[in-house]
Design a protein around this motif. Sequence first.
Motif, PDB file in Angstrom:
ATOM      1  N   ASP A   1      11.360   3.496  12.287  1.00 32.70           N
ATOM      2  CA  ASP A   1      10.886   3.118  13.355  1.00 32.70           C
ATOM      3  C   ASP A   1      10.212   1.467  13.391  1.00 32.70           C
ATOM      4  O   ASP A   1       9.651   0.955  14.247  1.00 32.70           O
ATOM      5  CB  ASP A   1       9.905   4.012  13.870  1.00 32.70           C
ATOM      6  CG  ASP A   1      10.547   5.459  14.237  1.00 32.70           C
ATOM      7  OD1 ASP A   1      11.710   5.290  14.743  1.00 32.70           O
ATOM      8  OD2 ASP A   1       9.856   6.464  13.904  1.00 32.70           O
TER       9      ASP A   1
ATOM     10  N   THR B   1      11.166  -1.778  12.062  1.00 30.88           N
ATOM     11  CA  THR B   1      12.266  -2.654  11.333  1.00 30.88           C
ATOM     12  C   THR B   1      11.624  -3.744  10.364  1.00 30.88           C
ATOM     13  O   THR B   1      11.972  -4.085   9.648  1.00 30.88           O
ATOM     14  CB  THR B   1      13.286  -3.178  12.389  1.00 30.88           C
ATOM     15  OG1 THR B   1      13.738  -2.001  13.085  1.00 30.88           O
ATOM     16  CG2 THR B   1      14.252  -3.993  11.733  1.00 30.88           C
TER      17      THR B   1
ATOM     18  N   ILE C   1      14.530   1.412  -1.990  1.00 33.06           N
ATOM     19  CA  ILE C   1      14.954   0.818  -0.716  1.00 33.06           C
ATOM     20  C   ILE C   1      15.444   2.219   0.329  1.00 33.06           C
ATOM     21  O   ILE C   1      15.415   2.296   1.434  1.00 33.06           O
ATOM     22  CB  ILE C   1      16.264  -0.137  -0.676  1.00 33.06           C
ATOM     23  CG1 ILE C   1      15.850  -1.232  -1.488  1.00 33.06           C
ATOM     24  CG2 ILE C   1      16.721  -0.479   0.682  1.00 33.06           C
ATOM     25  CD1 ILE C   1      16.834  -2.156  -1.992  1.00 33.06           C
ATOM     26  N   ASN C   2      16.182   3.128  -0.426  1.00 36.86           N
ATOM     27  CA  ASN C   2      16.711   4.351   0.338  1.00 36.86           C
ATOM     28  C   ASN C   2      15.558   5.074   1.045  1.00 36.86           C
ATOM     29  O   ASN C   2      15.517   5.416   1.950  1.00 36.86           O
ATOM     30  CB  ASN C   2      17.636   4.925  -0.617  1.00 36.86           C
ATOM     31  CG  ASN C   2      18.330   6.125   0.080  1.00 36.86           C
ATOM     32  OD1 ASN C   2      18.908   5.920   1.219  1.00 36.86           O
ATOM     33  ND2 ASN C   2      18.167   7.236  -0.316  1.00 36.86           N
ATOM     34  N   SER C   3      14.512   5.137   0.317  1.00 33.60           N
ATOM     35  CA  SER C   3      13.330   5.706   0.704  1.00 33.60           C
ATOM     36  C   SER C   3      12.626   5.009   1.850  1.00 33.60           C
ATOM     37  O   SER C   3      12.512   5.615   2.942  1.00 33.60           O
ATOM     38  CB  SER C   3      12.221   6.110  -0.293  1.00 33.60           C
ATOM     39  OG  SER C   3      12.914   6.674  -1.543  1.00 33.60           O
TER      40      SER C   3
ATOM     41  N   ARG D   1      14.299   3.418   4.095  1.00 34.70           N
ATOM     42  CA  ARG D   1      15.069   3.643   5.266  1.00 34.70           C
ATOM     43  C   ARG D   1      14.333   4.851   6.093  1.00 34.70           C
ATOM     44  O   ARG D   1      14.564   4.615   7.407  1.00 34.70           O
ATOM     45  CB  ARG D   1      16.529   4.005   4.706  1.00 34.70           C
ATOM     46  CG  ARG D   1      17.359   2.859   4.372  1.00 34.70           C
ATOM     47  CD  ARG D   1      18.657   3.083   4.352  1.00 34.70           C
ATOM     48  NE  ARG D   1      19.069   4.244   3.756  1.00 34.70           N
ATOM     49  CZ  ARG D   1      19.884   5.241   4.580  1.00 34.70           C
ATOM     50  NH1 ARG D   1      20.507   4.910   5.568  1.00 34.70           N
ATOM     51  NH2 ARG D   1      20.027   6.369   3.951  1.00 34.70           N
ATOM     52  N   SER D   2      14.070   5.878   5.523  1.00 38.54           N
ATOM     53  CA  SER D   2      13.468   7.055   6.486  1.00 38.54           C
ATOM     54  C   SER D   2      12.107   6.733   6.702  1.00 38.54           C
ATOM     55  O   SER D   2      11.598   7.262   7.663  1.00 38.54           O
ATOM     56  CB  SER D   2      13.705   8.429   5.714  1.00 38.54           C
ATOM     57  OG  SER D   2      13.316   8.222   4.319  1.00 38.54           O
ATOM     58  N   LEU D   3      11.367   6.193   5.573  1.00 36.18           N
ATOM     59  CA  LEU D   3       9.975   5.864   5.810  1.00 36.18           C
ATOM     60  C   LEU D   3       9.633   4.861   7.054  1.00 36.18           C
ATOM     61  O   LEU D   3       8.724   5.051   7.812  1.00 36.18           O
ATOM     62  CB  LEU D   3       9.479   5.373   4.574  1.00 36.18           C
ATOM     63  CG  LEU D   3       7.889   5.125   4.446  1.00 36.18           C
ATOM     64  CD1 LEU D   3       7.242   6.703   4.370  1.00 36.18           C
ATOM     65  CD2 LEU D   3       7.512   4.733   2.913  1.00 36.18           C
TER      66      LEU D   3
ATOM     67  N   ARG E   1       0.883  -1.110   0.082  1.00 37.31           N
ATOM     68  CA  ARG E   1      -0.007  -0.059   0.022  1.00 37.31           C
ATOM     69  C   ARG E   1       0.733   1.385   0.110  1.00 37.31           C
ATOM     70  O   ARG E   1       0.489   2.270  -0.532  1.00 37.31           O
ATOM     71  CB  ARG E   1      -0.884   0.093   1.170  1.00 37.31           C
ATOM     72  CG  ARG E   1      -2.060  -0.854   1.155  1.00 37.31           C
ATOM     73  CD  ARG E   1      -3.228  -0.313   2.096  1.00 37.31           C
ATOM     74  NE  ARG E   1      -2.868  -0.659   3.427  1.00 37.31           N
ATOM     75  CZ  ARG E   1      -3.219  -1.969   3.954  1.00 37.31           C
ATOM     76  NH1 ARG E   1      -3.389  -2.801   3.107  1.00 37.31           N
ATOM     77  NH2 ARG E   1      -2.497  -2.119   5.230  1.00 37.31           N
ATOM     78  N   SER E   2       2.021   0.975   0.585  1.00 38.18           N
ATOM     79  CA  SER E   2       2.900   2.645   0.783  1.00 38.18           C
ATOM     80  C   SER E   2       4.024   2.625  -0.309  1.00 38.18           C
ATOM     81  O   SER E   2       4.111   3.949  -0.376  1.00 38.18           O
ATOM     82  CB  SER E   2       3.311   2.567   2.150  1.00 38.18           C
ATOM     83  OG  SER E   2       4.096   1.666   2.546  1.00 38.18           O
TER      84      SER E   2
ATOM     85  N   THR F   1      12.841  -4.637   2.192  1.00 38.04           N
ATOM     86  CA  THR F   1      14.306  -4.969   1.380  1.00 38.04           C
ATOM     87  C   THR F   1      14.094  -6.435   0.732  1.00 38.04           C
ATOM     88  O   THR F   1      14.665  -6.599  -0.260  1.00 38.04           O
ATOM     89  CB  THR F   1      15.246  -4.960   2.450  1.00 38.04           C
ATOM     90  OG1 THR F   1      15.040  -3.786   3.274  1.00 38.04           O
ATOM     91  CG2 THR F   1      16.494  -5.255   1.973  1.00 38.04           C
TER      92      THR F   1
ATOM     93  N   ARG G   1       9.240  10.274  -7.988  1.00 42.83           N
ATOM     94  CA  ARG G   1       9.079   8.829  -7.598  1.00 42.83           C
ATOM     95  C   ARG G   1       8.740   7.989  -8.514  1.00 42.83           C
ATOM     96  O   ARG G   1       9.121   6.793  -8.306  1.00 42.83           O
ATOM     97  CB  ARG G   1       8.486   8.902  -6.259  1.00 42.83           C
ATOM     98  CG  ARG G   1       8.981   9.451  -5.127  1.00 42.83           C
ATOM     99  CD  ARG G   1       8.027   9.502  -3.861  1.00 42.83           C
ATOM    100  NE  ARG G   1       8.903  10.478  -2.776  1.00 42.83           N
ATOM    101  CZ  ARG G   1       9.571  10.254  -1.983  1.00 42.83           C
ATOM    102  NH1 ARG G   1       9.865   9.051  -1.876  1.00 42.83           N
ATOM    103  NH2 ARG G   1       9.911  11.161  -1.106  1.00 42.83           N
TER     104      ARG G   1
ATOM    105  N   LEU H   1      10.514  -2.564   7.221  1.00 44.80           N
ATOM    106  CA  LEU H   1      11.684  -2.155   6.327  1.00 44.80           C
ATOM    107  C   LEU H   1      12.195  -3.511   5.906  1.00 44.80           C
ATOM    108  O   LEU H   1      12.856  -3.634   4.676  1.00 44.80           O
ATOM    109  CB  LEU H   1      12.797  -1.428   7.447  1.00 44.80           C
ATOM    110  CG  LEU H   1      14.169  -1.254   6.833  1.00 44.80           C
ATOM    111  CD1 LEU H   1      13.824  -0.124   5.454  1.00 44.80           C
ATOM    112  CD2 LEU H   1      15.156  -0.247   7.605  1.00 44.80           C
ATOM    113  N   MET H   2      12.283  -4.327   6.767  1.00 42.94           N
ATOM    114  CA  MET H   2      13.050  -5.819   6.195  1.00 42.94           C
ATOM    115  C   MET H   2      12.028  -6.497   4.996  1.00 42.94           C
ATOM    116  O   MET H   2      12.419  -6.902   4.179  1.00 42.94           O
ATOM    117  CB  MET H   2      13.167  -6.650   7.394  1.00 42.94           C
ATOM    118  CG  MET H   2      14.143  -6.521   8.440  1.00 42.94           C
ATOM    119  SD  MET H   2      15.755  -6.580   7.536  1.00 42.94           S
ATOM    120  CE  MET H   2      16.017  -4.846   8.073  1.00 42.94           C
TER     121      MET H   2
ATOM    122  N   LEU I   1      16.810   3.129  -4.862  1.00 42.03           N
ATOM    123  CA  LEU I   1      16.388   4.399  -4.461  1.00 42.03           C
ATOM    124  C   LEU I   1      15.111   4.109  -3.729  1.00 42.03           C
ATOM    125  O   LEU I   1      14.779   4.640  -2.708  1.00 42.03           O
ATOM    126  CB  LEU I   1      16.115   5.200  -5.620  1.00 42.03           C
ATOM    127  CG  LEU I   1      17.014   5.907  -6.496  1.00 42.03           C
ATOM    128  CD1 LEU I   1      16.601   6.849  -7.501  1.00 42.03           C
ATOM    129  CD2 LEU I   1      18.011   6.504  -5.654  1.00 42.03           C
TER     130      LEU I   1
END
Lengths: 433, 280, 307
Positions: B242, B244, B233-235, B237-239, B68-69, B251, B224, B247-248, B231
């Motif tokens: 909190d 993890t 993945i890089n986004s 990281r900040s999105l 979704r995001s 990735t 975007r 984020l995993m 890129l």
Amino acid sequence: MSLKRSVLVFLSLALVLSFGAATLAQDTTLTMLTHWGTEDQLAAQQAIIDAYMAEHPDVVIELVTVDFGELRAKIITGRTAGISADVYHFYHLWLPDFVNAGVLAEPPQDSLTYIDENVAQGTIDAVSTSDGQTWGYPTEVNPYLLVYNKRLLAEAGYDAPPANWEELKEIAAAITQVDDSGAISQVGLGVMPGWDSGIVHPFSALLFSNGGNYLSADRAMAEFNSPQGIETLQLYADLVASGGTDASINGLANFPSGTVGMVIMAPWWRATLRAAEGVDFETEVGVAEIPVGPSGDAPSSIAYTWLFAVDSSSPNKPAAWDFIHWMNAEHNDGAGSAIGDFLVNALGAIPSFNHDQAAFADSMSDHYVSAFVAASAYARPEQIVAGGQEIKTLLQAEIEAVLAGMTTPEDALASVEMQANAILEEQRMMAEE
Amino acid sequence: MSKDEHSLPQSAARALKYLVLAGGAFLMVFPFVWMMIASVMTAGEIQMRPPVWLPAQPQFDNYSELARSIPIGRLYFNSLFTSGIIVLGVLLSSSLAGFAFAKYRFPGRELLFYLILATMMIPFFVTLIPVFFIVRQLGWIDTYQGLVVPGLASAYGIFLMRQFMVTVPDELLDAARIDGASEPMIYWRIVIPLVKPALATLGTFTFIGAWNNFLWPLLVLNSRELFTLPLGINSLRSLYADNTNLLMAGTAVAVVPMLLLFVFLQRYFIKGIALTGLKG
Amino acid sequence: MKSSWWMPDIPKSAVLRRRMFWAYVFVAAPVVALLVFLAGPILFSGWVSLHRWDMLSPVGDMPWRGLQNYVFLLTRDTIFIKALGNTFLFAIGGVGANTILGLGFALLLNSRIRGRTVWRVLYFMPVITAPLALAVMFSFIFDRNYGVVNNVITALGLPRQPFLSGPHQALMTLIFIAIYQYVGYYIVIFLAGLQGIPQDYYDAAQVDGAGNWQAFRFVTLPLLRPVMLFVVVTNTIGALQVFDLVFATTGGAPANSSMTVVLHMYNTAFKFSRMGRASAMAFILFAIIMLITVMQVRLLRDRAYQD
């Protein structure tokens, strides 16, 4: 043959792609560049844009967002590439660099008057260069305060947050816990290495609460290398020595999980803390004024600001300013502005405009944000100067070195002061050239 | 010394060999496995004390939340499309130039070839900013062209293709000429089929490089909609600083399909890579 | 007229001249592309490195600074000097370990072994994974509080380690990740090299009474020198330019203890808007890479000839 053909195919593909982009260019198109990129933030910004476009059918607004870490680079490379956005939202520390390079357009007189009448002078100064020129509409004001975990303080035997540095050291050391393996499982004061603002802003808040200064009032010389500055870094060294602080436990990442007693942080942390599982926002998160140092006489703090401004090469400057004004102005008495609503309700930040602070007072009345609102009255705006980002990065590294026990407070500040003054001197010469 | 080794029971030595290999392989695979496990944990389980090793209930919702995001399909399309064009371009330009350097005599040949060799050692950062300016002059910032065109010619590729094409016998080319083949036809019908393994090598190499490239897309892309996977993945990281677990998950989505593709095509991948060490 | 090394005679026959025409057609596009996107930019960077430039002002208005950028970098930019040291350590550690481990595992895989393909695939997986993805994975794996490595370490009763957040461990951890990422690549390269050594050589060595070690020392190693050269040179050139991994893990922190040259260049250019200084840095790095490459080629080649 095949090479020629593929080049032709490629070129025509390129043409099709660029025409595709160009056909959108009807009426007035404005591009807005911000760093608010999460799904919720995008939706909230789009709602503002849609409302504006509904009222102004001849204007099309496109929103582009990049991560904060790349925002400055994107503004610069976008400029050099000749594809700059019309409307920027950026961190005020970069303002002098942008102004010197001619990136920004001066706001129209109407806007200047409106800002003058509706924003506190300190915040106006924060978005103005030293010649007194104001460059845009200030948005979030972020003062720093001591955010603490009431439960951890109570467990360590303290029912009130530290008011001065002696108490800070004592409480921090008491909270820190070392587990069976000899490792730190809980730390008193969390620091935020690897993030320039996360290191330099709390340092500045403590420095100001110890009667020190960052730069001279005319922003011509670095002043952090003072007895007050050395005392502030010595506080860090003492905290590390007593175990009250450990640079390997990041306050930003670990306070929400309930393993950090205190962090010096900004109001926009609220969303994270509300969602945190290791600490209860309502009952366990406390906010206190910055503890006062031995050479200071009252709590002080630092506040940084962001602003909306217009690119000097934009072909639609009046339209861009109109859009910014519309977002920030109050259209109905007591209703606040669209951006005010966004800052307060989507971010948990404090808005700059008086009408927003009044209109959204209720949303800022919780125990957390209300403390920051009070602090915004006395927090000193971060001093902005050309080369400021570089000075800040140099200072960040030296503070981290003190936290790592790799240098002494005296050496650290002397080294940054020398480099900072060289940068300021060079910037002055550049301005004269 | 060798006597001692022989005196060791053969089976013990063999067991040791497999043990070392298995230990190494475990280290290689574990980070990926842990990423997958963490991607279906809850945020609470990741921070649990004492630590938990498996989720109580796999949270596949993490992946739907992710979908979704971020526009995963879009990121994949961009990465595939741009990497594909770069591979085609490098193969074409390198084989053409390599062919000329290997099989023709013309004034300036040596000079040009040494120039190309010299550029192989230049750190990419020396050219980064000027290339950015050139791309800007062409009006290609924030476009696919801007991302792709600077990568279409490769000094390394030309060098590699020349090394392979030198070994093609001249007699073959002359025979074709006698049969009336034009020079481009010789290139396309005779030489290209003979150097297919080398093309596979160069293609693999170029693809991995283009697929994983980060700094250039970071500079040249703003929208975007054009972002490639790194890129993306890089986004994340900040999105998800909190979160993890999310984020995993993000990735994993970026990494696992590529790994599966590799497992299917591993024979070609590895053969290709192995060749570079011998010819480079 | 005798043709010189760079200028052969222009052929007289029309056939040969037509052929020459095609050669120019073949090289034209790639060479022009390389000139535009490599040679030109190099000259431009050299020019910029003699100026002060914020990337925002017009190129024509750059104030001239002569060699000031170079002098500043080599004498006063403490971060650059620190980053140089870190980058050297990173290269030495990474290249050394990858060469030894790559060769060691290649030898294992080259011996009689089952499932060679499977092993190779497993070791090769990190090579094709984006450095950025690995950076994200390892930031979590080595996390001080929630990382699985620390979970294991503490379960064993050992003290928790800061890894990427520790001033004395960050660089080491990055070196470890770099080894993890590339060792599979060098295993494959070495394995191909080993498989290219004819069995006869080993048979001959055995006839001469050489044991395993002696065969390795006097047959394998000398014949592997070209591969070794390739591995050491390419790995060094790559390691000296490391960026993605550091950018997405430590960002150079804490206290620049993991700052590398290219990351500092990126910051100098895009955070501090000092394009001239960043360009000068790129040229210093270029000079260093040239020097090291030439040294490595000399060292490994000469010894190859001696043997």
